[in-house]
Structure formats: C-alpha cells, structure tokens
Design a protein around this motif. Structure first.
Motif, PDB file in Angstrom:
ATOM      1  N   LYS A   8       0.829  -1.205   0.000  1.00 27.95           N
ATOM      2  CA  LYS A   8       0.000   0.000   0.000  1.00 27.95           C
ATOM      3  C   LYS A   8       0.865   1.257   0.000  1.00 27.95           C
ATOM      4  CE  LYS A   8      -3.760   2.256   2.334  1.00 27.95           C
ATOM      5  NZ  LYS A   8      -5.089   2.028   1.916  1.00 27.95           N
ATOM      6  N   SER A   9       0.546   2.168  -0.903  1.00 31.81           N
ATOM      7  CA  SER A   9       1.228   3.459  -0.959  1.00 31.81           C
ATOM      8  C   SER A   9       0.570   4.406   0.038  1.00 31.81           C
ATOM      9  CB  SER A   9       1.131   4.049  -2.366  1.00 31.81           C
ATOM     10  OG  SER A   9       1.764   5.307  -2.416  1.00 31.81           O
ATOM     11  N   ILE A  10       1.402   5.004   0.915  1.00 34.08           N
ATOM     12  CA  ILE A  10       0.902   5.950   1.914  1.00 34.08           C
ATOM     13  C   ILE A  10       1.034   7.378   1.390  1.00 34.08           C
ATOM     14  CG2 ILE A  10       1.186   6.813   4.271  1.00 34.08           C
ATOM     15  CD1 ILE A  10       0.337   3.865   4.155  1.00 34.08           C
ATOM     16  N   ALA A  11       2.203   7.693   0.837  1.00 35.08           N
ATOM     17  CA  ALA A  11       2.458   9.054   0.355  1.00 35.08           C
ATOM     18  C   ALA A  11       3.543   9.032  -0.706  1.00 35.08           C
ATOM     19  CB  ALA A  11       2.904   9.943   1.515  1.00 35.08           C
ATOM     20  N   LEU A  12       3.440   9.933  -1.657  1.00 34.66           N
ATOM     21  CA  LEU A  12       4.477  10.151  -2.655  1.00 34.66           C
ATOM     22  C   LEU A  12       5.162  11.465  -2.328  1.00 34.66           C
ATOM     23  CD1 LEU A  12       2.557   9.215  -5.908  1.00 34.66           C
ATOM     24  CD2 LEU A  12       4.292   7.861  -4.745  1.00 34.66           C
ATOM     25  N   CYS A  13       6.477  11.443  -2.298  1.00 31.03           N
ATOM     26  CA  CYS A  13       7.249  12.640  -1.968  1.00 31.03           C
ATOM     27  C   CYS A  13       8.110  13.014  -3.156  1.00 31.03           C
ATOM     28  CB  CYS A  13       8.137  12.382  -0.750  1.00 31.03           C
ATOM     29  SG  CYS A  13       7.239  11.819   0.698  1.00 31.03           S
ATOM     30  N   ASN A  14       7.768  14.119  -3.789  1.00 35.77           N
ATOM     31  CA  ASN A  14       8.620  14.630  -4.852  1.00 35.77           C
ATOM     32  C   ASN A  14       9.702  15.470  -4.212  1.00 35.77           C
ATOM     33  OD1 ASN A  14       7.208  13.526  -7.094  1.00 35.77           O
ATOM     34  ND2 ASN A  14       5.636  15.082  -6.802  1.00 35.77           N
ATOM     35  N   MET A  15      10.928  15.195  -4.549  1.00 36.50           N
ATOM     36  CA  MET A  15      12.047  15.906  -3.936  1.00 36.50           C
ATOM     37  C   MET A  15      12.040  17.351  -4.422  1.00 36.50           C
ATOM     38  SD  MET A  15      14.875  12.936  -4.224  1.00 36.50           S
ATOM     39  CE  MET A  15      15.683  12.782  -2.653  1.00 36.50           C
ATOM     40  N   GLN A  16      11.864  18.256  -3.473  1.00 37.83           N
ATOM     41  CA  GLN A  16      11.771  19.680  -3.791  1.00 37.83           C
ATOM     42  C   GLN A  16      12.929  20.492  -3.244  1.00 37.83           C
ATOM     43  OE1 GLN A  16       9.227  20.970  -5.698  1.00 37.83           O
ATOM     44  NE2 GLN A  16       8.618  18.861  -5.983  1.00 37.83           N
ATOM     45  N   CYS A  17      13.633  19.935  -2.285  1.00 36.94           N
ATOM     46  CA  CYS A  17      14.700  20.677  -1.632  1.00 36.94           C
ATOM     47  C   CYS A  17      15.974  20.633  -2.470  1.00 36.94           C
ATOM     48  CB  CYS A  17      14.983  20.091  -0.245  1.00 36.94           C
ATOM     49  SG  CYS A  17      13.534  20.094   0.826  1.00 36.94           S
ATOM     50  N   GLU A  18      16.767  21.662  -2.356  1.00 33.90           N
ATOM     51  CA  GLU A  18      18.047  21.675  -3.051  1.00 33.90           C
ATOM     52  C   GLU A  18      18.976  20.616  -2.482  1.00 33.90           C
ATOM     53  OE1 GLU A  18      19.769  25.570  -3.194  1.00 33.90           O
ATOM     54  OE2 GLU A  18      17.887  26.478  -3.846  1.00 33.90           O
ATOM     55  N   ASP A  19      18.754  20.268  -1.251  1.00 32.39           N
ATOM     56  CA  ASP A  19      19.579  19.296  -0.554  1.00 32.39           C
ATOM     57  C   ASP A  19      18.816  17.975  -0.501  1.00 32.39           C
ATOM     58  OD1 ASP A  19      21.128  17.793   1.155  1.00 32.39           O
ATOM     59  OD2 ASP A  19      20.940  19.144   2.862  1.00 32.39           O
ATOM     60  N   GLY A  20      19.275  16.951  -1.241  1.00 27.24           N
ATOM     61  CA  GLY A  20      18.614  15.656  -1.260  1.00 27.24           C
ATOM     62  C   GLY A  20      18.555  15.004   0.109  1.00 27.24           C
TER      63      GLY A  20
END
Length: 108
Positions: free
Chosen positions: A37-49
């Motif tokens: 089950k997928s809970i959340a998708l996080c698109n990387m938005q920060c300059e710092d991975g």
C-alpha cells in the motif's frame, strides 16, 4: 498497536496500520509504503537531497512516533506506573521511534 489509558475506550486507529518504510522509487521521488500500500508520494523539492530523505524518514516513522507518545502519556497518567521497569521499556520505545525517524542511533 494501541495504548489504552485509564477510562479510554479502545479505538481502532484510522491511519494505515503496519510498518511504514521509505521506498526510493525513482529519481527525485520517494514513496512511503506499508507493504504493497502506498501511503504518500514525496517529490524531492529541496536543493539538498539529504533534507528530502530526512523528511521522508520522518513521515515513515509517524506510526512509531505516535505509539511512543501514547505510551509516554499513558505512563505519566497511570498512578501505578513502575518508574524503574516501566521507564526502561518506555525509553526503548521512544529511542526506537527516534532512530527510525532520524536514521541515527540515539546516544546513550
């Protein structure tokens, strides 16, 4: 996992039960999953991975952090709380939740 304080009715949690884990599902994308089950998708938005990864780990640790908070609160409210053995167990629960959230062992 549900901590029942004195006088509280047992309630089934509304969030997805089970272990939440970070799945590195692709470039610039992290997914929080519980089994299939997928809970959340996080698109990387920060300059710092590293910050994106830390955010994802914190989200994945939410069930354990909630459990640790409920356990601590139940212990504080219980007049029969065993300050030695109860505190030792509670410390383990809290440290485990913090370690999952941060990815680092808690210093002794």
């Amino acid at each position: 996992r549900h901590i029942q304080s004195q006088g509280e009715r047992t309630m089934t949690p509304k969030h997805t039960l089970g272990d939440w884990e970070v799945d590195y599902s692709g470039p610039a994308r992290l997914e929080i999953r519980s089994g299939e089950k997928s809970i959340a998708l996080c698109n990387m938005q920060c300059e710092d991975g590293e910050q994106d990864e830390a955010n994802a780990k914190l989200i994945a640790a939410a069930p354990e952090l909630l459990f640790a908070c409920k356990a601590a609160l139940a212990g504080l409210k219980d007049p029969d709380f065993d300050c030695y053995f109860g505190a030792e167990l509670l410390e383990t629960v809290i440290e485990s939740a913090i370690e999952k959230a941060t990815g680092k062992a808690v210093a002794s």
